[in-house]
Design a protein around this motif. Structure first.
Motif, PDB file in Angstrom:
ATOM      1  N   ASN A 126       0.825  -1.215   0.000  1.00 35.90           N
ATOM      2  CA  ASN A 126       0.000   0.000   0.000  1.00 35.90           C
ATOM      3  C   ASN A 126       0.857   1.262   0.000  1.00 35.90           C
ATOM      4  O   ASN A 126       0.556   2.239  -0.699  1.00 35.90           O
ATOM      5  CB  ASN A 126      -0.932  -0.009   1.209  1.00 35.90           C
ATOM      6  CG  ASN A 126      -2.069  -1.008   1.048  1.00 35.90           C
ATOM      7  OD1 ASN A 126      -2.507  -1.273  -0.065  1.00 35.90           O
ATOM      8  ND2 ASN A 126      -2.546  -1.564   2.136  1.00 35.90           N
ATOM      9  N   ARG A 127       1.936   1.245   0.812  1.00 33.91           N
ATOM     10  CA  ARG A 127       2.832   2.401   0.830  1.00 33.91           C
ATOM     11  C   ARG A 127       3.490   2.613  -0.531  1.00 33.91           C
ATOM     12  O   ARG A 127       3.595   3.742  -1.025  1.00 33.91           O
ATOM     13  CB  ARG A 127       3.883   2.227   1.922  1.00 33.91           C
ATOM     14  CG  ARG A 127       3.352   2.438   3.330  1.00 33.91           C
ATOM     15  CD  ARG A 127       4.482   2.675   4.304  1.00 33.91           C
ATOM     16  NE  ARG A 127       5.377   1.528   4.368  1.00 33.91           N
ATOM     17  CZ  ARG A 127       5.232   0.512   5.216  1.00 33.91           C
ATOM     18  NH1 ARG A 127       4.211   0.520   6.069  1.00 33.91           N
ATOM     19  NH2 ARG A 127       6.082  -0.483   5.229  1.00 33.91           N
ATOM     20  N   GLU A 128       3.961   1.486  -1.142  1.00 40.09           N
ATOM     21  CA  GLU A 128       4.581   1.600  -2.463  1.00 40.09           C
ATOM     22  C   GLU A 128       3.570   2.116  -3.495  1.00 40.09           C
ATOM     23  O   GLU A 128       3.904   2.929  -4.363  1.00 40.09           O
ATOM     24  CB  GLU A 128       5.139   0.243  -2.896  1.00 40.09           C
ATOM     25  CG  GLU A 128       6.331  -0.214  -2.059  1.00 40.09           C
ATOM     26  CD  GLU A 128       6.837  -1.579  -2.487  1.00 40.09           C
ATOM     27  OE1 GLU A 128       6.245  -2.160  -3.431  1.00 40.09           O
ATOM     28  OE2 GLU A 128       7.810  -2.053  -1.880  1.00 40.09           O
ATOM     29  N   ARG A 129       2.318   1.614  -3.382  1.00 43.64           N
ATOM     30  CA  ARG A 129       1.307   2.075  -4.318  1.00 43.64           C
ATOM     31  C   ARG A 129       1.043   3.566  -4.140  1.00 43.64           C
ATOM     32  O   ARG A 129       0.892   4.311  -5.120  1.00 43.64           O
ATOM     33  CB  ARG A 129       0.017   1.282  -4.116  1.00 43.64           C
ATOM     34  CG  ARG A 129      -1.069   1.614  -5.145  1.00 43.64           C
ATOM     35  CD  ARG A 129      -2.345   0.862  -4.846  1.00 43.64           C
ATOM     36  NE  ARG A 129      -2.885   1.273  -3.547  1.00 43.64           N
ATOM     37  CZ  ARG A 129      -3.978   0.746  -3.007  1.00 43.64           C
ATOM     38  NH1 ARG A 129      -4.643  -0.203  -3.650  1.00 43.64           N
ATOM     39  NH2 ARG A 129      -4.401   1.155  -1.819  1.00 43.64           N
ATOM     40  N   ASN A 185       1.541   6.332  -6.946  1.00 44.32           N
ATOM     41  CA  ASN A 185       0.474   7.274  -7.314  1.00 44.32           C
ATOM     42  C   ASN A 185       0.942   8.723  -7.222  1.00 44.32           C
ATOM     43  O   ASN A 185       0.612   9.568  -8.067  1.00 44.32           O
ATOM     44  CB  ASN A 185      -0.743   7.061  -6.412  1.00 44.32           C
ATOM     45  CG  ASN A 185      -1.483   5.761  -6.737  1.00 44.32           C
ATOM     46  OD1 ASN A 185      -1.477   5.312  -7.875  1.00 44.32           O
ATOM     47  ND2 ASN A 185      -2.116   5.168  -5.747  1.00 44.32           N
ATOM     48  N   SER A 186       1.745   8.973  -6.158  1.00 44.48           N
ATOM     49  CA  SER A 186       2.266  10.330  -6.004  1.00 44.48           C
ATOM     50  C   SER A 186       3.202  10.692  -7.156  1.00 44.48           C
ATOM     51  O   SER A 186       3.129  11.800  -7.719  1.00 44.48           O
ATOM     52  CB  SER A 186       2.992  10.444  -4.666  1.00 44.48           C
ATOM     53  OG  SER A 186       3.556  11.710  -4.523  1.00 44.48           O
ATOM     54  N   ARG A 187       4.055   9.715  -7.544  1.00 41.97           N
ATOM     55  CA  ARG A 187       4.967   9.968  -8.661  1.00 41.97           C
ATOM     56  C   ARG A 187       4.193  10.143  -9.977  1.00 41.97           C
ATOM     57  O   ARG A 187       4.540  10.970 -10.823  1.00 41.97           O
ATOM     58  CB  ARG A 187       5.967   8.818  -8.779  1.00 41.97           C
ATOM     59  CG  ARG A 187       6.962   8.758  -7.628  1.00 41.97           C
ATOM     60  CD  ARG A 187       7.968   7.643  -7.831  1.00 41.97           C
ATOM     61  NE  ARG A 187       8.765   7.882  -9.036  1.00 41.97           N
ATOM     62  CZ  ARG A 187       9.667   6.998  -9.490  1.00 41.97           C
ATOM     63  NH1 ARG A 187       9.837   5.833  -8.846  1.00 41.97           N
ATOM     64  NH2 ARG A 187      10.367   7.267 -10.575  1.00 41.97           N
ATOM     65  N   VAL A 188       3.153   9.315 -10.147  1.00 40.54           N
ATOM     66  CA  VAL A 188       2.328   9.445 -11.348  1.00 40.54           C
ATOM     67  C   VAL A 188       1.675  10.831 -11.404  1.00 40.54           C
ATOM     68  O   VAL A 188       1.639  11.481 -12.473  1.00 40.54           O
ATOM     69  CB  VAL A 188       1.266   8.323 -11.385  1.00 40.54           C
ATOM     70  CG1 VAL A 188       0.205   8.610 -12.452  1.00 40.54           C
ATOM     71  CG2 VAL A 188       1.924   6.983 -11.662  1.00 40.54           C
ATOM     72  N   ARG A 234       3.371   3.113 -14.662  1.00 45.71           N
ATOM     73  CA  ARG A 234       2.092   2.437 -14.794  1.00 45.71           C
ATOM     74  C   ARG A 234       2.256   0.920 -14.759  1.00 45.71           C
ATOM     75  O   ARG A 234       1.471   0.190 -14.131  1.00 45.71           O
ATOM     76  CB  ARG A 234       1.417   2.863 -16.097  1.00 45.71           C
ATOM     77  CG  ARG A 234       0.828   4.264 -16.054  1.00 45.71           C
ATOM     78  CD  ARG A 234       0.237   4.637 -17.404  1.00 45.71           C
ATOM     79  NE  ARG A 234      -0.370   5.971 -17.344  1.00 45.71           N
ATOM     80  CZ  ARG A 234      -0.877   6.583 -18.418  1.00 45.71           C
ATOM     81  NH1 ARG A 234      -0.829   6.004 -19.619  1.00 45.71           N
ATOM     82  NH2 ARG A 234      -1.431   7.785 -18.287  1.00 45.71           N
ATOM     83  N   ILE A 235       3.302   0.421 -15.461  1.00 50.44           N
ATOM     84  CA  ILE A 235       3.566  -1.037 -15.446  1.00 50.44           C
ATOM     85  C   ILE A 235       3.892  -1.503 -14.025  1.00 50.44           C
ATOM     86  O   ILE A 235       3.397  -2.533 -13.543  1.00 50.44           O
ATOM     87  CB  ILE A 235       4.717  -1.371 -16.418  1.00 50.44           C
ATOM     88  CG1 ILE A 235       4.297  -1.075 -17.855  1.00 50.44           C
ATOM     89  CG2 ILE A 235       5.140  -2.829 -16.261  1.00 50.44           C
ATOM     90  CD1 ILE A 235       5.438  -1.178 -18.861  1.00 50.44           C
ATOM     91  N   THR A 236       4.748  -0.721 -13.333  1.00 52.42           N
ATOM     92  CA  THR A 236       5.107  -1.080 -11.946  1.00 52.42           C
ATOM     93  C   THR A 236       3.889  -1.068 -11.043  1.00 52.42           C
ATOM     94  O   THR A 236       3.686  -1.952 -10.201  1.00 52.42           O
ATOM     95  CB  THR A 236       6.154  -0.106 -11.412  1.00 52.42           C
ATOM     96  OG1 THR A 236       7.286  -0.106 -12.291  1.00 52.42           O
ATOM     97  CG2 THR A 236       6.614  -0.516 -10.011  1.00 52.42           C
ATOM     98  N   LEU A 237       3.052  -0.034 -11.209  1.00 50.70           N
ATOM     99  CA  LEU A 237       1.843   0.055 -10.395  1.00 50.70           C
ATOM    100  C   LEU A 237       0.901  -1.113 -10.681  1.00 50.70           C
ATOM    101  O   LEU A 237       0.295  -1.688  -9.762  1.00 50.70           O
ATOM    102  CB  LEU A 237       1.137   1.374 -10.676  1.00 50.70           C
ATOM    103  CG  LEU A 237      -0.148   1.639  -9.871  1.00 50.70           C
ATOM    104  CD1 LEU A 237       0.142   1.635  -8.382  1.00 50.70           C
ATOM    105  CD2 LEU A 237      -0.785   2.940 -10.307  1.00 50.70           C
ATOM    106  N   SER A 238       0.789  -1.505 -11.950  1.00 47.00           N
ATOM    107  CA  SER A 238      -0.064  -2.653 -12.293  1.00 47.00           C
ATOM    108  C   SER A 238       0.467  -3.928 -11.658  1.00 47.00           C
ATOM    109  O   SER A 238      -0.291  -4.746 -11.118  1.00 47.00           O
ATOM    110  CB  SER A 238      -0.125  -2.799 -13.813  1.00 47.00           C
ATOM    111  OG  SER A 238      -0.888  -3.943 -14.171  1.00 47.00           O
ATOM    112  N   SER A 239       1.828  -4.085 -11.692  1.00 42.64           N
ATOM    113  CA  SER A 239       2.437  -5.273 -11.068  1.00 42.64           C
ATOM    114  C   SER A 239       2.185  -5.285  -9.562  1.00 42.64           C
ATOM    115  O   SER A 239       1.854  -6.329  -8.979  1.00 42.64           O
ATOM    116  CB  SER A 239       3.932  -5.293 -11.370  1.00 42.64           C
ATOM    117  OG  SER A 239       4.564  -6.370 -10.701  1.00 42.64           O
TER     118      SER A 239
END
Length: 335
Positions: free
Chosen positions: A123-126, A130-133, A193-198
């Motif tokens: 959750n923290r990584e997500r 999201n913040s970076r996106v 986006r790919i990292t977030l999807s993973s």
């Protein structure tokens, strides 16, 4: 001393009867007093004997009642002892089951804590992604605005080529750099986006695994309920210590060192014994008696795991206890 000097003679014609004949009336009076005293003493003795006889009868009845009370108390004590032995056996089995459930529950809680920790990290990584996106999106918007502005300026500058060739070259260079930055930003955004999807897929897998763990825990609780019901059904009144040769074995563990305490049929208290010596004693008693009742005691804070307690209890029962020997014979007959 004469009678006239000591007592007053109240008899009639006392003066006429004095002389030689005065001896016999006096003797008769004395004997009469003695006989009366003797009869009074006999009456007192008879009354005393009757009272003593009554006390003796009451004492014999009380003694008979006491003997009847002792006999009934002894029978009640034997029944209570049998019930106590049976309840202690039930308590030992339930303690072992509780130990197994506690071990399973601890394992499940450890797995759930680990999964929750992983979920928290994901959750923290997500959130960071999201913040970076969001940041990159803002930068892309800014770059698009700059590109639009630069394009407008370039168009205007193209109309003014003759006036500002130097400025067009500078703006063209800036535009190329902006395009490169835009391309790099788009690539970074796609990678994020790919990292977030993973990470989302990993999070879904963790959530699914956590749900599976919860289902397994629920299944374990249902298995425990079924096992408890089956165990209650298996408690048959056929296994009893009444009329059997009772042997008690207490099994504990402190650290890595196990301790066995043994109390034989003729022993008044427990004594420490090795595993090999215990096996020898039980083997001898099994040959001497065909009704050996092995009572295994697992204390509440024994320090043993469920597998250790169950393995030891099952070994003692199936190898030496009369009840499980009869079950083994029945199973061989059925086979």
């Amino acid at each position: 001393m004469r009678m006239d000097d000591s007592f007053i003679d109240l008899r009639l014609n006392s003066q006429g009867t004095q002389g030689d004949d005065s001896f016999w009336p006096s003797f008769t009076d004395i004997m009469t007093v003695i006989v009366m005293i003797f009869m009074l003493a006999m009456v007192i003795l008879l009354l005393r004997n009757m009272e003593l006889l009554s006390q003796l009868r009451a004492t014999m009845e009380a003694e008979q009642q006491a003997m009847e009370l002792v006999r009934s108390t002894g029978e009640e004590n034997e029944t209570l002892e049998e019930r106590l032995i049976a309840r202690e056996h039930e308590l030992t089995m339930l303690r072992m089951q509780m130990m197994q459930l506690q071990e399973r529950s601890e394992e499940q809680e450890a797995a759930i804590s680990s999964q929750r920790f992983q979920i928290s990290q994901l959750n923290r990584e997500r959130d960071e992604l999201n913040s970076r996106v969001n940041t990159l999106t803002s930068e892309r918007t800014l770059l698009n605005t700059q590109i639009t502005r630069l394009s407008q300026e370039g168009e205007r500058l193209r109309n003014q080529i003759s006036e500002a060739n130097q400025n067009i070259q500078t703006l063209t260079t800036d535009l190329d750099q902006a395009n490169i930055r835009q391309t790099e930003t788009l690539q970074d955004l796609e990678q994020l986006r790919i990292t977030l999807s993973s990470k989302d897929e990993e999070l879904l897998k963790v959530l699914a695994l956590n749900q599976e763990r919860d289902e397994q825990l629920s299944d374990l609780k249902e298995d425990y309920s079924d096992l408890k019901i089956q165990y209650n059904k298996l408690l048959r009144p056929a296994r009893t210590a009444k009329g059997k040769t009772l042997v008690e074995v207490r099994y504990t563990k402190k650290g890595k060192q196990t301790r066995i305490e043994y109390k034989g049929p003729q022993d008044s208290r427990f004594k420490s014994i090795s595993r090999s010596k215990l096996e020898q004693n039980l083997a001898v008693l099994k040959k001497q008696h065909n009704n050996l009742y092995v009572k295994v005691i697992i204390p509440k804070n024994s320090g043993l795991s469920y597998n250790e307690a169950w393995s030891f209890t099952n070994h003692m029962h199936r190898k030496y206890d009369y009840y499980y020997q009869e079950e083994a014979k029945k199973e061989r007959i059925v086979e």
